[in-house]
Design an enzyme around this catalytic site. Structure first.
Site, mmCIF file in Angstrom:
data_model
loop_
_atom_site.group_PDB
_atom_site.id
_atom_site.type_symbol
_atom_site.label_atom_id
_atom_site.label_comp_id
_atom_site.label_asym_id
_atom_site.label_seq_id
_atom_site.Cartn_x
_atom_site.Cartn_y
_atom_site.Cartn_z
ATOM 1 N N CYS A 168 75.542 24.412 62.767
ATOM 2 C CA CYS A 168 74.586 23.510 62.095
ATOM 3 C C CYS A 168 74.564 23.713 60.588
ATOM 4 O O CYS A 168 73.963 22.918 59.865
ATOM 5 C CB CYS A 168 73.181 23.701 62.672
ATOM 6 S SG CYS A 168 73.091 23.391 64.423
ATOM 7 N N HIS A 222 67.852 21.671 57.461
ATOM 8 C CA HIS A 222 68.410 21.366 58.781
ATOM 9 C C HIS A 222 67.239 21.100 59.720
ATOM 10 O O HIS A 222 66.236 21.819 59.717
ATOM 11 C CB HIS A 222 69.252 22.553 59.266
ATOM 12 C CG HIS A 222 69.654 22.431 60.692
ATOM 13 N ND1 HIS A 222 70.188 21.274 61.208
ATOM 14 C CD2 HIS A 222 69.587 23.314 61.724
ATOM 15 C CE1 HIS A 222 70.436 21.458 62.485
ATOM 16 N NE2 HIS A 222 70.071 22.679 62.833
ATOM 17 N N ASN A 256 67.845 17.421 66.845
ATOM 18 C CA ASN A 256 68.708 18.289 66.045
ATOM 19 C C ASN A 256 70.134 17.744 66.136
ATOM 20 O O ASN A 256 70.769 17.835 67.188
ATOM 21 C CB ASN A 256 68.603 19.715 66.616
ATOM 22 C CG ASN A 256 69.536 20.701 65.942
ATOM 23 O OD1 ASN A 256 70.434 20.313 65.196
ATOM 24 N ND2 ASN A 256 69.336 21.975 66.225
#
Ligand code: UT7
Length: 331
Positions: free
Chosen positions: A115, A255, A285
């Site tokens: 990520c 993020h 996400n």
């Protein structure tokens, strides 16, 4: 050679049309819509259609970023695709995107940092501008995580979503663009976020599939703890490098993993939640796509203006983390 910072001159996104609500996720695993919403801040996410792979989302985001920069594909010198869910192990998804953009000879490669992939790729891409090697770099974060989820695993299936975001990097005006970057990794935490089968360690076999080793595994609480520690450190570190105070920063584009992580970071750093872009409620996400998607929406909402100091910050598999501080250069 005259060294220039790199500035983002165009941003684009692609989010698939199909919306999957928490209620729908709860049909596949032992959870409730209320649990997901209250423990993660996520209420829905987008899911790619069966024929869409990472390159399909990535190329749409890239084309939009180029249009917004006032450029066409032939202007691009280098394509970096950050993805943990490439179309296939090889060739690189960046090369597939290059071909779909109708380009030949343009340099292209993938970068995998979970990520944190977009932050890593933006940092790497910026050096090609700063060194003078290239004038126009496309940095893309693109993920189709839904295809690697065990929908019965409530740890992972409730949080992930699909999407892509892309930015164009070009030489900045003096004083604008990327001012500082910091990256970090701790391989000892690799087991907390991993996809065991499909690489050279564990080829995909019937046995691997029976044991669901070809699907995404996560130790959520360990990742949560890691993020709460590393995100404040990485924000402080990148601002120390550019000798900028937190008060001068008008917006943080983090993020989008879990709203509770951001709330904890805001508390620890004594920052108002208003300074954070939050859109995980609608997209979940999306791993390396989450930061460019959030950046795109912040621009569309008029929350970023010429001369604003903003910080992008990410964390994820590896374990990896990183932050980028930039002074926004509007067109
Ligand atoms: O992008 C980078 C990668 N990922 C992340 O950043 C994820 C970071 N971690 C997280 O977001 C959170 O750890 C999760 C959302 C994955 C899990 O939330 P949590 O608050 O850390 O839950 P937990 O695993 O500590 O479990 C708390 C309770 C447990 O029940 P008991 O033992 O208290 O009765 C779990 O069994 O919640 C239960 N639980 C669930 N219940 C309903 C865990 N997951 C679920 C679920 N639905 N999906």
């Amino acid at each position: 050679m005259d060294k220039k910072n790199a500035a983002i001159t165009g941003v684009g996104i692609c989010v698939p049309n199909q919306v999957l609500t928490n209620d729908e996720v709860a049909k596949y695993t032992k959870t409730t819509a209320e649990w997901i919403e209250s423990r993660t801040g996520i209420s829905k996410r987008r899911i790619a259609s069966p024929e869409q792979a990472a390159s399909d989302l990535g190329v749409i985001a890239a084309e939009q970023a180029l249009t917004n920069a006032g450029l066409s594909a032939k202007d691009v010198d280098l394509i970096i695709a950050a993805t943990a869910t490439p179309d296939m192990l090889f060739p690189a998804t960046a090369c597939i995107i290059q071909h779909k953009l109708g380009l030949k000879n343009t340099a292209a490669f993938d970068l995998e940092a979970g990520c944190s992939g977009f932050i890593y790729a933006l940092n790497v891409g910026s050096h090609f501008i700063t060194s003078g090697q290239y004038r126009t770099v496309l940095v893309i974060g693109t993920e189709v995580l839904s295809r690697l989820l065990d929908w019965e695993d409530r740890e992972t299936s409730v949080i992930m979503g699909d999407g892509a975001g892309a930015v164009v990097l070009q030489p900045a005006l003096p004083g604008y663009g990327i001012l500082s970057c910091c990256l970090g990794a701790d391989g000892s935490g690799g087991e907390y976020l991993r996809l065991p089968a499909g690489g050279s360690r564990m080829p995909i076999t019937h046995q691997a599939i029976d044991q669901k080793m070809h699907l995404f595994k996560m130790n959520g609480p360990e990742v949560f703890r890691f993020a709460m520690q590393k995100v404040p450190e990485a924000i402080n570190q990148v601002l120390a490098l550019s000798q900028t105070s937190l008060e001068e920063v008008s917006l943080i584009v983090p993020h989008q993993a879990n709203l509770r992580i951001l709330e904890a970071v805001a508390r620890v750093m004594d920052i108002s939640m208003d300074k954070f872009i939050v859109n995980m409620d609608r997209y979940g996400n999306t791993s390396s796509a989450s930061i460019p998607i959030a950046l795109y929406e912040a621009l569309a909402e008029g929350r970023i203006n010429h001369g604003d100091h903003i910080v992008l910050t990410g964390f994820g598999a590896g374990l990896t983390w990183g932050s980028i501080h930039m002074c926004w250069q509007a067109k």
